[in-house]
Design a protein around this motif. Sequence first.
Motif, PDB file in Angstrom:
ATOM      1  N   GLU A 191     -19.987 -48.129 -27.121  1.00  0.00           N
ATOM      2  CA  GLU A 191     -20.401 -47.154 -26.114  1.00  0.00           C
ATOM      3  C   GLU A 191     -19.177 -46.484 -25.486  1.00  0.00           C
ATOM      4  O   GLU A 191     -18.095 -47.073 -25.415  1.00  0.00           O
ATOM      5  CB  GLU A 191     -21.206 -47.818 -24.987  1.00  0.00           C
ATOM      6  N   SER A 192     -19.406 -45.275 -25.016  1.00  0.00           N
ATOM      7  CA  SER A 192     -18.370 -44.554 -24.276  1.00  0.00           C
ATOM      8  C   SER A 192     -19.042 -43.553 -23.354  1.00  0.00           C
ATOM      9  O   SER A 192     -20.236 -43.274 -23.491  1.00  0.00           O
ATOM     10  CB  SER A 192     -17.415 -43.843 -25.233  1.00  0.00           C
ATOM     11  N   GLY A 193     -18.262 -43.021 -22.424  1.00  0.00           N
ATOM     12  CA  GLY A 193     -18.767 -41.968 -21.553  1.00  0.00           C
ATOM     13  C   GLY A 193     -19.094 -42.398 -20.138  1.00  0.00           C
ATOM     14  O   GLY A 193     -19.444 -41.553 -19.308  1.00  0.00           O
ATOM     15  N   GLY A 194     -18.967 -43.676 -19.855  1.00  0.00           N
ATOM     16  CA  GLY A 194     -19.243 -44.119 -18.504  1.00  0.00           C
ATOM     17  C   GLY A 194     -18.156 -43.678 -17.536  1.00  0.00           C
ATOM     18  O   GLY A 194     -17.121 -43.155 -17.946  1.00  0.00           O
ATOM     19  N   GLY A 195     -18.406 -43.890 -16.252  1.00  0.00           N
ATOM     20  CA  GLY A 195     -17.412 -43.509 -15.260  1.00  0.00           C
ATOM     21  C   GLY A 195     -17.972 -43.568 -13.864  1.00  0.00           C
ATOM     22  O   GLY A 195     -19.086 -44.048 -13.631  1.00  0.00           O
ATOM     23  N   LEU A 196     -17.169 -43.049 -12.934  1.00  0.00           N
ATOM     24  CA  LEU A 196     -17.544 -42.992 -11.527  1.00  0.00           C
ATOM     25  C   LEU A 196     -17.907 -41.554 -11.175  1.00  0.00           C
ATOM     26  O   LEU A 196     -17.083 -40.649 -11.378  1.00  0.00           O
ATOM     27  CB  LEU A 196     -16.381 -43.479 -10.658  1.00  0.00           C
ATOM     28  N   VAL A 197     -19.117 -41.346 -10.693  1.00  0.00           N
ATOM     29  CA  VAL A 197     -19.585 -40.011 -10.326  1.00  0.00           C
ATOM     30  C   VAL A 197     -20.277 -40.081  -8.973  1.00  0.00           C
ATOM     31  O   VAL A 197     -20.551 -41.169  -8.455  1.00  0.00           O
ATOM     32  CB  VAL A 197     -20.551 -39.427 -11.374  1.00  0.00           C
ATOM     33  N   GLN A 198     -20.582 -38.905  -8.439  1.00  0.00           N
ATOM     34  CA  GLN A 198     -21.310 -38.838  -7.174  1.00  0.00           C
ATOM     35  C   GLN A 198     -22.798 -38.625  -7.441  1.00  0.00           C
ATOM     36  O   GLN A 198     -23.187 -38.141  -8.516  1.00  0.00           O
ATOM     37  CB  GLN A 198     -20.764 -37.697  -6.323  1.00  0.00           C
ATOM     38  N   ALA A 199     -23.597 -38.969  -6.474  1.00  0.00           N
ATOM     39  CA  ALA A 199     -25.035 -38.759  -6.582  1.00  0.00           C
ATOM     40  C   ALA A 199     -25.315 -37.288  -6.873  1.00  0.00           C
ATOM     41  O   ALA A 199     -24.702 -36.397  -6.272  1.00  0.00           O
ATOM     42  CB  ALA A 199     -25.732 -39.187  -5.301  1.00  0.00           C
ATOM     43  N   GLY A 200     -26.211 -37.067  -7.840  1.00  0.00           N
ATOM     44  CA  GLY A 200     -26.548 -35.713  -8.242  1.00  0.00           C
ATOM     45  C   GLY A 200     -25.780 -35.223  -9.450  1.00  0.00           C
ATOM     46  O   GLY A 200     -26.157 -34.212 -10.055  1.00  0.00           O
ATOM     47  N   ASP A 201     -24.713 -35.897  -9.802  1.00  0.00           N
ATOM     48  CA  ASP A 201     -23.905 -35.500 -10.954  1.00  0.00           C
ATOM     49  C   ASP A 201     -24.578 -35.918 -12.259  1.00  0.00           C
ATOM     50  O   ASP A 201     -25.617 -36.589 -12.265  1.00  0.00           O
ATOM     51  CB  ASP A 201     -22.518 -36.141 -10.873  1.00  0.00           C
ATOM     52  N   SER A 202     -23.934 -35.531 -13.358  1.00  0.00           N
ATOM     53  CA  SER A 202     -24.429 -35.862 -14.700  1.00  0.00           C
ATOM     54  C   SER A 202     -23.358 -36.597 -15.495  1.00  0.00           C
ATOM     55  O   SER A 202     -22.154 -36.448 -15.237  1.00  0.00           O
ATOM     56  CB  SER A 202     -24.822 -34.588 -15.453  1.00  0.00           C
TER      57      SER A 202
END
Length: 127
Positions: free
Chosen positions: A6-17
Amino acid sequence: QVQLVESGGGLVQAGDSLRLSCAASGRTFTYAMGWFRQAPGKEREFVASITLSRRSTDYADSVKGRFTISRDNAKNTMYLQMNSLKPEDTAVYSCALSSTYFGSEYSYKQRYSYNYWGQGTQVTVSS
């Protein structure tokens, strides 16, 4: 030997994609693939699945309308497009592959339906 990465994870804000990818290698019959997630202190739960023959998809109620599962057979890669992310989506997301045929109407929502698992990728959604 089948491997899922798997790849593509991360830290984002609510509402992001975010878009997660799951690259499969090795030879096996593949009847379905799925995404599961596990939040701290909780059991692993079903997120989405896709069958390779009919390309039928299934989603957990909590992600319907926000997440989209897809697969590129030429690249042997599965994707999970996650939109309108919420803090409660925070978890380790793992992809899984089923090389067992359960029937044309079977729902691949159960963990025991899958034979192979990836290591997972962390998704963190801040409020």
